[in-house]
Design a protein around this motif. Structure first.
Motif, PDB file in Angstrom:
ATOM      1  N   ALA A   1       0.829  -1.203   0.000  1.00 29.35           N
ATOM      2  CA  ALA A   1       0.000   0.000   0.000  1.00 29.35           C
ATOM      3  C   ALA A   1       0.865   1.256   0.000  1.00 29.35           C
ATOM      4  N   ARG A   2       0.233   2.386  -0.324  1.00 26.08           N
ATOM      5  CA  ARG A   2       0.935   3.665  -0.343  1.00 26.08           C
ATOM      6  C   ARG A   2       0.195   4.685   0.508  1.00 26.08           C
ATOM      7  N   ALA A   3       0.937   5.690   0.935  1.00 27.60           N
ATOM      8  CA  ALA A   3       0.347   6.834   1.632  1.00 27.60           C
ATOM      9  C   ALA A   3       0.828   8.097   0.923  1.00 27.60           C
ATOM     10  N   VAL A   4      -0.080   9.036   0.715  1.00 31.10           N
ATOM     11  CA  VAL A   4       0.277  10.322   0.106  1.00 31.10           C
ATOM     12  C   VAL A   4      -0.147  11.420   1.076  1.00 31.10           C
ATOM     13  N   LEU A   5       0.848  12.100   1.623  1.00 26.69           N
ATOM     14  CA  LEU A   5       0.607  13.097   2.656  1.00 26.69           C
ATOM     15  C   LEU A   5       0.986  14.479   2.129  1.00 26.69           C
ATOM     16  N   GLN A   6      -0.022  15.283   1.802  1.00 26.89           N
ATOM     17  CA  GLN A   6       0.249  16.655   1.358  1.00 26.89           C
ATOM     18  C   GLN A   6       0.454  17.517   2.592  1.00 26.89           C
ATOM     19  N   ALA A   7       1.516  18.298   2.588  1.00 23.35           N
ATOM     20  CA  ALA A   7       1.849  19.088   3.775  1.00 23.35           C
ATOM     21  C   ALA A   7       2.456  20.425   3.374  1.00 23.35           C
ATOM     22  N   TYR A   8       2.507  21.334   4.355  1.00 22.16           N
ATOM     23  CA  TYR A   8       3.117  22.650   4.156  1.00 22.16           C
ATOM     24  C   TYR A   8       4.266  22.824   5.155  1.00 22.16           C
TER      25      TYR A   8
ATOM     26  N   VAL B   1       5.234  10.956  -0.557  1.00 20.81           N
ATOM     27  CA  VAL B   1       4.698   9.736  -1.167  1.00 20.81           C
ATOM     28  C   VAL B   1       5.454   8.543  -0.592  1.00 20.81           C
ATOM     29  N   LEU B   2       4.739   7.701   0.131  1.00 23.06           N
ATOM     30  CA  LEU B   2       5.366   6.608   0.876  1.00 23.06           C
ATOM     31  C   LEU B   2       4.823   5.264   0.441  1.00 23.06           C
ATOM     32  N   MET B   3       5.682   4.247   0.474  1.00 20.26           N
ATOM     33  CA  MET B   3       5.287   2.901   0.057  1.00 20.26           C
ATOM     34  C   MET B   3       5.680   1.879   1.119  1.00 20.26           C
TER      35      MET B   3
ATOM     36  N   GLY C   1      10.576   2.228   8.035  1.00 13.02           N
ATOM     37  CA  GLY C   1      10.499   1.200   7.003  1.00 13.02           C
ATOM     38  C   GLY C   1       9.883   1.616   5.684  1.00 13.02           C
ATOM     39  N   PHE C   2       9.310   2.818   5.616  1.00 11.83           N
ATOM     40  CA  PHE C   2       8.742   3.271   4.345  1.00 11.83           C
ATOM     41  C   PHE C   2       9.834   3.490   3.305  1.00 11.83           C
ATOM     42  N   SER C   3       9.494   3.312   2.042  1.00  9.68           N
ATOM     43  CA  SER C   3      10.329   3.797   0.948  1.00  9.68           C
ATOM     44  C   SER C   3       9.573   4.948   0.298  1.00  9.68           C
TER      45      SER C   3
END
Length: 217
Positions: free
Chosen positions: A129-136, A175-177, A154-156
């Motif tokens: 799975a992936r995570a997409v975290l938009q941040a400022y 963007v994390l995997m 452990g994320f790539s």
């Protein structure tokens, strides 16, 4: 309103970077810092199920009043996500994760809060799975702190910067995997042939950074 339009646009971009399998099957997604459920509505419109969490009870009350389709949960992400292991097919966050870099209370230690957040996020996502975290992020140091905290558990992956040459339009997406991946996230760029040599240099630097990110992933 303009704010709603921006939120929807950022959520659609996060979904694009999430790159879910095009099999038409609805996914179970996590919306971190869901607020009143604006991002969640975009997830529902895209055919997905979702669970949202936020630290603000007042914002969650608005989400309930608006009868959003997802389930919402009162939770401080800096204390870790109280969610079962491996149940989510992906996660998004719009304009929330940067708050973990600030010590809003005397008991808050940003590095510890980032560690608790990313450890629990990694744990609740399914393999691949992936995570997409938009941040400022306020500065480069904050951006680096977020990336380092994610990699440590452990994320790539890494940062994707849309419109890197624009002060107003520039957007940061972490963007994390979970596990190895051949996925290559692509940033939106604003370079045009009429730009200056300095802009071209910055553009090429950004391309090299993206290539380096792909190698690490």
């Amino acid at each position: 309103t303009r704010m709603i339009a921006i939120q929807e646009k950022l959520t659609q971009r996060a979904l694009e970077l999430l790159a879910l399998p095009p099999d038409g099957a609805p996914k179970l997604l996590l919306d971190i810092g869901c607020g009143s459920g604006l991002s969640g509505e975009a997830l529902s419109e895209s055919g997905h199920n979702w669970v949202g969490l936020d630290i603000s009870e007042a914002m969650l009350d608005v989400a309930v009043e608006r009868e959003v389709e997802g389930d919402v949960l009162l939770s401080d992400m800096g204390q870790g996500l109280p969610l079962r292991q491996g149940i989510f097919d992906g996660a998004i966050s719009i304009s929330a994760v940067q708050w973990l870099c600030n010590a809003d209370k005397s008991s808050h230690e940003p590095r510890k809060r980032l560690k608790a957040f990313f450890e629990s996020l990694y744990r609740c996502l399914s393999r691949g799975a992936r995570a997409v975290l938009q941040a400022y992020p306020e500065n480069a140091a904050q951006a680096e702190m977020m990336v380092a905290a994610a990699m440590k558990v452990g994320f790539s992956g890494g940062l994707v910067v849309d419109y890197p040459h624009s002060t107003r339009a520039k957007k940061f997406f972490l963007v994390l995997m979970v596990g190895p991946s051949s996925y290559i996230p692509q940033a939106y760029l604003t370079f045009r042939a009429s730009n200056s040599a300095a802009d071209w240099h910055a553009y090429m630097q950004h391309r090299r950074a993206v290539r380096q990110l792909v190698k690490q992933a």
